[in-house]
Design an enzyme around this catalytic site. Structure first.
Site, PDB file in Angstrom:
ATOM      1  N   TYR A 114       0.847  -1.196   0.000  1.00 14.87           N
ATOM      2  CA  TYR A 114       0.000   0.000   0.000  1.00 14.87           C
ATOM      3  C   TYR A 114       0.885   1.249   0.000  1.00 14.87           C
ATOM      4  CZ  TYR A 114      -3.995  -2.975   1.353  1.00 14.87           C
ATOM      5  OH  TYR A 114      -4.973  -3.933   1.404  1.00 14.87           O
TER       6      TYR A 114
ATOM      7  N   SER B 161     -13.691  -3.782   1.463  1.00 23.16           N
ATOM      8  CA  SER B 161     -14.600  -3.029   0.590  1.00 23.16           C
ATOM      9  C   SER B 161     -16.065  -3.294   0.947  1.00 23.16           C
ATOM     10  CB  SER B 161     -14.356  -3.367  -0.886  1.00 23.16           C
ATOM     11  OG  SER B 161     -13.067  -2.961  -1.287  1.00 23.16           O
TER      12      SER B 161
END
Length: 326
Positions: free
Chosen positions: A57, A208
């Site tokens: 990330y 998500s």
């Protein structure tokens, strides 16, 4: 708020976890470091006690320097490291417009040492294989995880975007504590794995859970993200013209329930999955502290079974254009 157990371990966390990715990666130009640190510290004060990051990330600040999510998380949590369950991942490298996978034992060893250093800690609570590497058998990966647990470098392990066969084979070698797969009202293709997790005593971590923001109702088209090349949502199908028609149909259903509970669309979306599956933990993320607080409070909303059934009935009649769709 009710605590949920992670697998068969002695680790218990609040029902809503924190996805840290968007501070540095995939949600646009990285948030300035000091602002990101403040968000992560405030999340702890709100009550978040499961922090999720990954070695891949990263993003690029306007001056060309790199924002590394693990480094930011590591610096932010120093004063409350023992209060949280810290999760990170190995095995994925971003190469231009595609991903490369490497879960070889040598690479895992390199990755764990790098993550420990960046996170400024002597152990990882949950260490995920970020994606399945088709070149490495699950038994091999599980064997390395077993060694890392024995060495005290990790407390437990998990697998992200796993399938049932891989999960069962890995679990037979070294018990898997959690899996982390996509799941939301708009992305339900892994529901069979939720049943498998219940059978095996594994916790399902839902990433998500708000369909990359679509279930908040805050965005209206891909144009909302076009100005930032680091925002992956600019090409996601749920924000296309036809995708938004389908997204909005669901938002109308959610909004009806939200009004009844004086809640937000996001809160109802999270509460829905929490009440359907007692061994599931969603990990929404946000750069905005007020949204983090609102999301967290979803864990205190008690939906009636009739509302869950109504939502499920509507979902059975809907189809969505959504990122990651099968």
């Amino acid at each position: 708020m009710e605590k949920r157990r992670l697998g068969q371990t002695d680790m218990y966390v609040n029902m809503i976890g924190l996805g840290c990715m968007g501070l540095s990666h995939a949600s646009g130009t990285p948030l300035p470091k000091e602002e990101a640190l403040q968000v992560l510290k405030e999340a702890h004060r709100i009550g978040y006690d499961l922090y999720d990051t990954a070695e891949c990330y990263t993003g690029v600040y306007p001056d060309g320097s790199i924002s590394n999510n693990e480094e930011i998380v590591g610096e932010a949590i120093k004063d409350f490291r023992d209060d949280i369950v810290l999760c990170t991942k190995f095995g994925v490298m971003h190469k231009g417009d595609h991903l490369e996978f490497d879960s070889s034992p040598q690479k895992i060893r390199e990755s764990i040492e790098g993550s420990l250093k960046r996170l400024q800690t002597d152990h990882i609570d949950i260490y995920y294989q970020h994606r399945i590497d088709p070149q490495v058998e699950p038994e091999v990966v599980a064997g390395v995880m077993k060694d890392l647990i024995q060495e005290g470098k990790i407390k437990a392990w998990g697998i992200s975007e796993v399938n049932e066969d891989y999960l069962r084979r890995a679990h037979a070698i070294c018990p898997v504590t959690v899996i982390q797969n996509r799941y939301s009202m708009m992305a339900r293709w892994h529901e069979h794995l939720i049943d498998v997790c219940q059978e095996l005593g594994i916790t399902y971590i839902a990433f998500s859970p708000l369909a990359n923001g679509a279930l908040t109702g805050a965005y209206h088209s891909q144009a909302d993200f076009k100005g930032d090349q680091q925002d992956f949502r600019r090409n996601m199908p749920q924000y296309s013209q036809t995708g938004m028609i389908k997204t909005n149909a669901l938002l109308e259903v959610i909004s009806q329930v939200a009004k009844k509970y004086h809640a937000t669309n996001a809160q109802i979306s999270l509460a829905w999955m929490l009440h359907k599956f007692p061994h599931l933990i969603p990990i929404p993320g946000s750069r905005k502290i007020d949204r983090l607080s609102s999301n967290f409070q979803a864990g205190n909303i008690q939906l009636l079974e009739t509302d869950i059934q109504m939502i499920d009935h509507q979902l059975e009649q809907m189809e969505f254009e959504v990122f990651g769709g099968h």
